[in-house]
Scaffold this motif. Structure first.
Motif, mmCIF file in Angstrom:
data_model
loop_
_atom_site.group_PDB
_atom_site.id
_atom_site.type_symbol
_atom_site.label_atom_id
_atom_site.label_comp_id
_atom_site.label_asym_id
_atom_site.label_seq_id
_atom_site.Cartn_x
_atom_site.Cartn_y
_atom_site.Cartn_z
ATOM 1 N N GLU A 7 0.832 -1.214 0.000
ATOM 2 C CA GLU A 7 0.000 0.000 0.000
ATOM 3 C C GLU A 7 0.861 1.255 0.000
ATOM 4 O O GLU A 7 0.531 2.251 -0.649
ATOM 5 C CB GLU A 7 -0.932 -0.021 1.202
ATOM 6 C CG GLU A 7 -1.918 1.147 1.224
ATOM 7 C CD GLU A 7 -2.885 1.079 2.388
ATOM 8 O OE1 GLU A 7 -3.639 2.054 2.578
ATOM 9 O OE2 GLU A 7 -2.891 0.057 3.105
ATOM 10 N N GLU A 61 1.624 5.614 -8.794
ATOM 11 C CA GLU A 61 0.709 6.499 -9.522
ATOM 12 C C GLU A 61 1.485 7.552 -10.314
ATOM 13 O O GLU A 61 1.087 7.934 -11.422
ATOM 14 C CB GLU A 61 -0.278 7.159 -8.564
ATOM 15 C CG GLU A 61 -1.484 7.742 -9.262
ATOM 16 C CD GLU A 61 -2.604 8.067 -8.309
ATOM 17 O OE1 GLU A 61 -3.745 8.215 -8.782
ATOM 18 O OE2 GLU A 61 -2.363 8.187 -7.089
ATOM 19 N N TYR A 118 -8.821 6.612 -18.868
ATOM 20 C CA TYR A 118 -9.395 5.972 -17.685
ATOM 21 C C TYR A 118 -8.690 4.667 -17.301
ATOM 22 O O TYR A 118 -9.014 4.057 -16.280
ATOM 23 C CB TYR A 118 -10.883 5.674 -17.936
ATOM 24 C CG TYR A 118 -11.112 4.597 -18.968
ATOM 25 C CD1 TYR A 118 -11.229 3.254 -18.589
ATOM 26 C CD2 TYR A 118 -11.187 4.911 -20.327
ATOM 27 C CE1 TYR A 118 -11.414 2.264 -19.534
ATOM 28 C CE2 TYR A 118 -11.364 3.920 -21.274
ATOM 29 C CZ TYR A 118 -11.491 2.598 -20.875
ATOM 30 O OH TYR A 118 -11.666 1.620 -21.816
ATOM 31 N N TYR A 119 -7.761 4.219 -18.147
ATOM 32 C CA TYR A 119 -7.122 2.922 -17.895
ATOM 33 C C TYR A 119 -5.638 2.957 -18.252
ATOM 34 O O TYR A 119 -5.284 3.493 -19.303
ATOM 35 C CB TYR A 119 -7.791 1.829 -18.736
ATOM 36 C CG TYR A 119 -7.072 0.499 -18.640
ATOM 37 C CD1 TYR A 119 -7.364 -0.387 -17.610
ATOM 38 C CD2 TYR A 119 -6.071 0.157 -19.552
ATOM 39 C CE1 TYR A 119 -6.682 -1.596 -17.510
ATOM 40 C CE2 TYR A 119 -5.386 -1.049 -19.449
ATOM 41 C CZ TYR A 119 -5.695 -1.913 -18.418
ATOM 42 O OH TYR A 119 -5.017 -3.091 -18.306
ATOM 43 N N ALA A 165 -5.899 2.770 -13.938
ATOM 44 C CA ALA A 165 -6.046 3.788 -12.901
ATOM 45 C C ALA A 165 -5.535 3.237 -11.575
ATOM 46 O O ALA A 165 -5.227 2.045 -11.454
ATOM 47 C CB ALA A 165 -7.511 4.192 -12.779
ATOM 48 N N ARG A 166 -5.493 4.106 -10.593
ATOM 49 C CA ARG A 166 -5.041 3.687 -9.265
ATOM 50 C C ARG A 166 -5.871 2.503 -8.769
ATOM 51 O O ARG A 166 -5.338 1.572 -8.145
ATOM 52 C CB ARG A 166 -5.154 4.869 -8.293
ATOM 53 C CG ARG A 166 -4.618 4.585 -6.883
ATOM 54 C CD ARG A 166 -4.850 5.772 -5.977
ATOM 55 N NE ARG A 166 -4.370 5.533 -4.620
ATOM 56 C CZ ARG A 166 -3.244 6.013 -4.112
ATOM 57 N NH1 ARG A 166 -2.467 6.765 -4.878
ATOM 58 N NH2 ARG A 166 -2.888 5.769 -2.865
ATOM 59 N N GLU A 167 -7.164 2.535 -9.076
ATOM 60 C CA GLU A 167 -8.047 1.450 -8.625
ATOM 61 C C GLU A 167 -7.631 0.105 -9.215
ATOM 62 O O GLU A 167 -7.769 -0.945 -8.568
ATOM 63 C CB GLU A 167 -9.497 1.763 -8.995
ATOM 64 C CG GLU A 167 -10.098 2.934 -8.237
ATOM 65 C CD GLU A 167 -9.555 4.280 -8.705
ATOM 66 O OE1 GLU A 167 -9.030 4.348 -9.850
ATOM 67 O OE2 GLU A 167 -9.641 5.256 -7.919
ATOM 68 N N ASP A 168 -7.146 0.106 -10.448
ATOM 69 C CA ASP A 168 -6.678 -1.143 -11.054
ATOM 70 C C ASP A 168 -5.474 -1.698 -10.301
ATOM 71 O O ASP A 168 -5.345 -2.912 -10.105
ATOM 72 C CB ASP A 168 -6.322 -0.916 -12.523
ATOM 73 C CG ASP A 168 -7.524 -0.519 -13.357
ATOM 74 O OD1 ASP A 168 -8.492 -1.292 -13.395
ATOM 75 O OD2 ASP A 168 -7.477 0.567 -13.947
ATOM 76 N N VAL A 222 -4.775 -1.135 -7.143
ATOM 77 C CA VAL A 222 -5.258 -1.609 -5.842
ATOM 78 C C VAL A 222 -5.870 -3.000 -5.978
ATOM 79 O O VAL A 222 -5.627 -3.888 -5.149
ATOM 80 C CB VAL A 222 -6.278 -0.610 -5.255
ATOM 81 C CG1 VAL A 222 -6.928 -1.199 -3.998
ATOM 82 C CG2 VAL A 222 -5.597 0.712 -4.918
ATOM 83 N N SER A 223 -6.654 -3.208 -7.044
ATOM 84 C CA SER A 223 -7.265 -4.523 -7.275
ATOM 85 C C SER A 223 -6.200 -5.583 -7.524
ATOM 86 O O SER A 223 -6.295 -6.709 -7.026
ATOM 87 C CB SER A 223 -8.225 -4.453 -8.457
ATOM 88 O OG SER A 223 -9.291 -3.560 -8.201
#
Length: 428
Positions: A263, A270, A289-290, A292-295, A297-298
């Protein structure tokens, strides 16, 4: 048979060293004969004294001429032709690979004289010694170490001692170059990868890489040797151009390590992601959009995201998954080599400051190491046809083109990708 006789005060020590390994086996096959002679055995002094105080005063003692002469005469008396006699001395000319060649190929019998104390009586040198050799600009307590070094360097060049001439022709100093770096298994050790050129199986590429590394190493470590090289050939000129480009690239901090992303890495990742998007969005590889930070994290939640650190700082990241890629089932214009389990590479990026440093090749080595650890035999990746940097990376790391696929993306984006595959080599 090649003969070396060594005159020394420590015959057992010298003889034991030169009777081991390669030289020992050569003596067993009667290619060489190395004998040591105790100088004390040739003195008329009851106390076996072979040294005395120097004329003119001074500290220490000097080896006397007569015991040396008697020992030398005894050796010479065993042969029809007088051997070439060398005194190992810090006053001698520095011993080189050229000397080793000359002594191995122009002589068939050497006498090596090991001095001790403050030296030897000059009159023995004047009468019996053909040349003086030194290992370098330093002083040892005796000539035994120097004699063993000279004997080893000369004997290994005697025909038949080594299995093939290539065993020494590619080594340092043979043709004025220092030898290229050497590597063995495993392919990745402590985060340090074997150069990909050595894994291709292409002998021409391997030899070219070795020549280039020899030039680089000689230039950096021995500029005196480098200045004497004839590099006028077209092949060398091209290598020199590449070296200039390589040397202008940023130096990669060591060590380079690969570990699971944490983490606390997200902010650095980023930043790298934004740097990569600036390059990859214009060619259609990535989109606004791709990824992204969310990707990221997943990927981390699935324990599939990894970072490469340079000197402790995050320098790049990638995702490696063993989950099957649905779009790969519909490959066109070719086919995969196997239907077996495979790992897939996604979302790779290297920090802007480390581009061209070789970090990407460390990353490619990490893909393979991690995939092998997960028990798969095949590694797959897809990339946009305009992403020449990625194609260059995977090709030089042994990936083969397999066809075309359509990735899962909105229709307004170019979904076409070229697919590559590599069969992994399990370490022996």
């Amino acid at each position: 048979m090649y003969h070396i006789d060594i005159m020394t005060l420590f015959p057992d020590t010298v003889g034991d060293v030169l009777s081991e390994s390669i030289l020992g086996r050569a003596q067993e096959r009667d290619i060489l004969r190395i004998e040591t002679h105790q100088i004390r055995d040739y003195t008329l002094n009851r106390q076996k004294q072979v040294d005395d105080y120097p004329y003119g005063g001074g500290r220490g003692a000097v080896l006397q001429a007569d015991p040396l002469y008697q020992c030398w005469s005894h050796i010479c008396g065993q042969y029809e032709k007088q051997p070439h006699t060398i005194y190992l001395s810090p006053c001698g000319r520095t011993f080189t690979q050229a000397d080793a060649k000359r002594l191995a190929w122009e002589q068939d019998h050497l006498i090596l004289v090991c001095g001790h104390y403050e030296g030897v009586d000059e009159r023995f040198l004047d009468e019996c010694v053909d040349e003086e050799l030194s290992l370098g600009d330093f002083v040892l307590t005796g000539g035994e170490i120097a004699a063993m070094a000279v004997a080893d360097a000369v004997c290994r060049l005697v025909p038949g001692v080594l299995s093939d001439a290539q065993c020494f022709e590619n080594e340092s100093h043979w043709d004025g170059l220092l030898e290229h770096p050497q590597y063995s298994r495993p392919e990745v050790w402590h985060g340090r990868a074997v150069p990909p050129e050595l894994l291709t199986g292409d002998h021409a590429k391997v030899e070219r890489w070795r020549r280039k590394q020899s030039l680089l190493r000689t230039r950096q470590r021995r500029p005196d040797l480098y200045e004497k090289l004839d590099l006028s050939s077209k092949a060398d000129q091209k290598l020199l151009e590449e070296l200039e480009r390589d040397l202008s690239r940023p130096a990669l901090p060591q060590p380079v390590e690969c570990r699971p992303a944490q983490e606390g890495d997200l902010d650095a990742m980023e930043v790298i992601l934004a740097q990569a998007k600036a390059v990859l969005i214009p060619i259609g590889q990535w989109h606004d959009y791709y990824p992204a930070r969310e990707d990221l994290v997943s990927d981390m939640a699935r324990e599939e995201c990894y970072v490469l650190t340079c000197g402790g700082q995050v320098g790049g990241f990638f995702t490696l998954t063993t989950q099957p890629e649905a779009c790969y089932d519909a490959i066109t214009d070719g086919k995969w080599s196997s239907d077996g389990p495979y790992a897939v590479i996604h979302r790779c990026a290297v920090a802007e400051q480390w581009r061209g440093s070789g970090l990407a090749d460390h990353m490619a080595a990490a893909w393979e190491s991690l995939a092998l650890a997960q028990g798969v035999e095949w590694l797959r990746v897809d990339t946009h046809k305009k992403n020449k940097a990625m194609q260059g990376l995977i090709r030089r790391n042994g990936f083969q083109y397999r066809g075309n696929v359509l990735i899962d993306a909105p229709e307004q984006y170019d979904r076409r990708r070229v697919a590559y595959e590599k069969r992994l080599r399990h370490p022996i």
